[in-house]
Write an enzyme that holds these catalytic residues in place. Structure first.
Site, PDB file in Angstrom:
ATOM      1  N   HIS A 177       0.851  -1.479  -2.072  1.00  0.00           N
ATOM      2  CA  HIS A 177       0.744  -1.284  -0.414  1.00  0.00           C
ATOM      3  C   HIS A 177       0.199  -0.459   0.654  1.00  0.00           C
ATOM      4  O   HIS A 177       0.635   1.042   0.231  1.00  0.00           O
ATOM      5  CB  HIS A 177       1.647  -2.544   0.270  1.00  0.00           C
ATOM      6  CG  HIS A 177       1.713  -3.632   0.400  1.00  0.00           C
ATOM      7  ND1 HIS A 177       1.180  -4.140   0.356  1.00  0.00           N
ATOM      8  CD2 HIS A 177       3.643  -3.880   0.029  1.00  0.00           C
ATOM      9  CE1 HIS A 177       1.523  -5.949   0.284  1.00  0.00           C
ATOM     10  NE2 HIS A 177       3.025  -5.357  -0.034  1.00  0.00           N
ATOM     11  N   CYS A 251      -5.013  -1.483   0.084  1.00  0.00           N
ATOM     12  CA  CYS A 251      -6.210  -1.923   0.970  1.00  0.00           C
ATOM     13  C   CYS A 251      -7.098  -0.995   1.564  1.00  0.00           C
ATOM     14  O   CYS A 251      -6.453   0.350   1.361  1.00  0.00           O
ATOM     15  CB  CYS A 251      -5.872  -3.125   1.447  1.00  0.00           C
ATOM     16  SG  CYS A 251      -5.236  -4.662   0.571  1.00  0.00           S
ATOM     17  N   ARG A 260     -11.193  -2.199  -0.844  1.00  0.00           N
ATOM     18  CA  ARG A 260     -10.133  -1.485  -1.699  1.00  0.00           C
ATOM     19  C   ARG A 260     -10.745  -0.345  -1.740  1.00  0.00           C
ATOM     20  O   ARG A 260     -11.533   0.247  -2.119  1.00  0.00           O
ATOM     21  CB  ARG A 260     -10.334  -2.144  -3.287  1.00  0.00           C
ATOM     22  CG  ARG A 260      -9.601  -3.960  -3.196  1.00  0.00           C
ATOM     23  CD  ARG A 260      -8.298  -3.776  -2.772  1.00  0.00           C
ATOM     24  NE  ARG A 260      -7.798  -5.173  -3.357  1.00  0.00           N
ATOM     25  CZ  ARG A 260      -7.772  -5.956  -1.971  1.00  0.00           C
ATOM     26  NH1 ARG A 260      -8.167  -5.433  -0.756  1.00  0.00           N
ATOM     27  NH2 ARG A 260      -7.137  -6.937  -1.870  1.00  0.00           N
TER      28      ARG A 260
END
Length: 273
Positions: A177, A251, A260
């Site tokens: 993340h 991300c 990405r």
């Protein structure tokens, strides 16, 4: 004498539009407070929880490794010809032989790997390694798979199935993340050529060196995690020969999942425990 009682003037009722406006304002304020609490939960509380849990898992892994020493239990999952992320079969791109310097390095690494026992095959969602990136202060567990509930939302970094394991030929590909739930990869955009990325397992510590970055590509760009990582979308980004690679994906831009961000590196050293 009769008492005269003066009646107060009655307030006229509020117009319907005013009542609706007032009620709407109350609802808006309530919703605003709820949204504020949700944002605080996502941006602060989930990070606090995930970071604490990830740090606890790192300590547990290191304690376990300290007790068991360097005894291995089976064959490591993932070989050099593995493909990444469920995409189609992928042969060595370009077909050109590795430079002599790389062949010498690969030979030395192959010899040193013989002194360490293979790591056991990790189970799904199992944390089995520790990733360290000194440049941005990262120390997090690596778990098998990239599911949100079982891996990423715990603050862990996830290993893409069917990509190589640490120190193996091919591409050791990871996801994490960038925002919320520990956000371990929030600052990987700050990594530069030459920065070290180490991966510790029960049996060895593998040191990779960053040498390429892809600032933005499609979320469906499976080429970046293939055994010879090379973007299918941004031509010219990636590698053209087999090697020992690491890939970090997250991300971008921040607080979105539209694209990405990719950071690549090559294995430089391996130290048995």
């Amino acid at each position: 004498m009769p008492v005269v009682v003066q009646q107060g003037r009655r307030r006229p009722p509020r117009p319907l539009a005013a009542r609706l406006l007032w009620n709407g304002a109350e609802v808006a304020v309530t919703l605003g407070l709820v949204l504020l609490l949700l944002v605080a939960h996502q941006l602060w509380w989930t990070n606090r929880q995930a970071r604490a849990a990830a740090e606890k898992k790192v300590e547990a892994l290191e304690e376990e490794w300290g007790r068991s020493g360097s005894q291995g239990e089976g064959e490591e999952a993932g070989e050099g010809d593995d493909d990444g992320g469920g995409v189609g079969q992928d042969g060595p791109a370009g077909g050109s032989p590795a430079p002599a310097r790389d062949r010498a390095r690969d030979s030395a690494l192959a010899g040193s790997r013989q002194t360490a026992r293979p790591a056991p095959t990790p189970h799904w969602d199992q944390a089995y390694a520790v990733l360290r990136i000194p440049r941005i202060g990262i120390r997090v567990p690596v778990a098998e798979g990239v599911s949100k509930g079982g891996v990423l939302n715990k603050g862990y970094v996830g290993h893409y199935p069917r990509t190589a394991q640490p120190g193996r030929g091919g591409n050791f590909a990871l996801a994490g993340h960038r925002n919320t739930h520990g956000e371990p990869f929030r600052y990987i955009n700050r990594l530069r050529d030459g920065d070290e990325v180490s991966v510790a397992t029960k049996d060895a510590v593998y040191t990779y060196v960053v040498d390429k970055t892809l600032a933005q590509t499609s979320a469906h760009d499976g080429g970046v995690i293939r055994s010879v990582p090379r973007s299918d979308v941004r031509k010219g980004y990636g590698y053209s020969a087999p090697g020992y690679y690491i890939t970090l994906t997250t991300c971008t831009p921040e607080y979105t999942s539209k694209y990405r961000l990719v950071v690549w590196g090559k294995l430089r050293a391996m130290r048995p425990r």
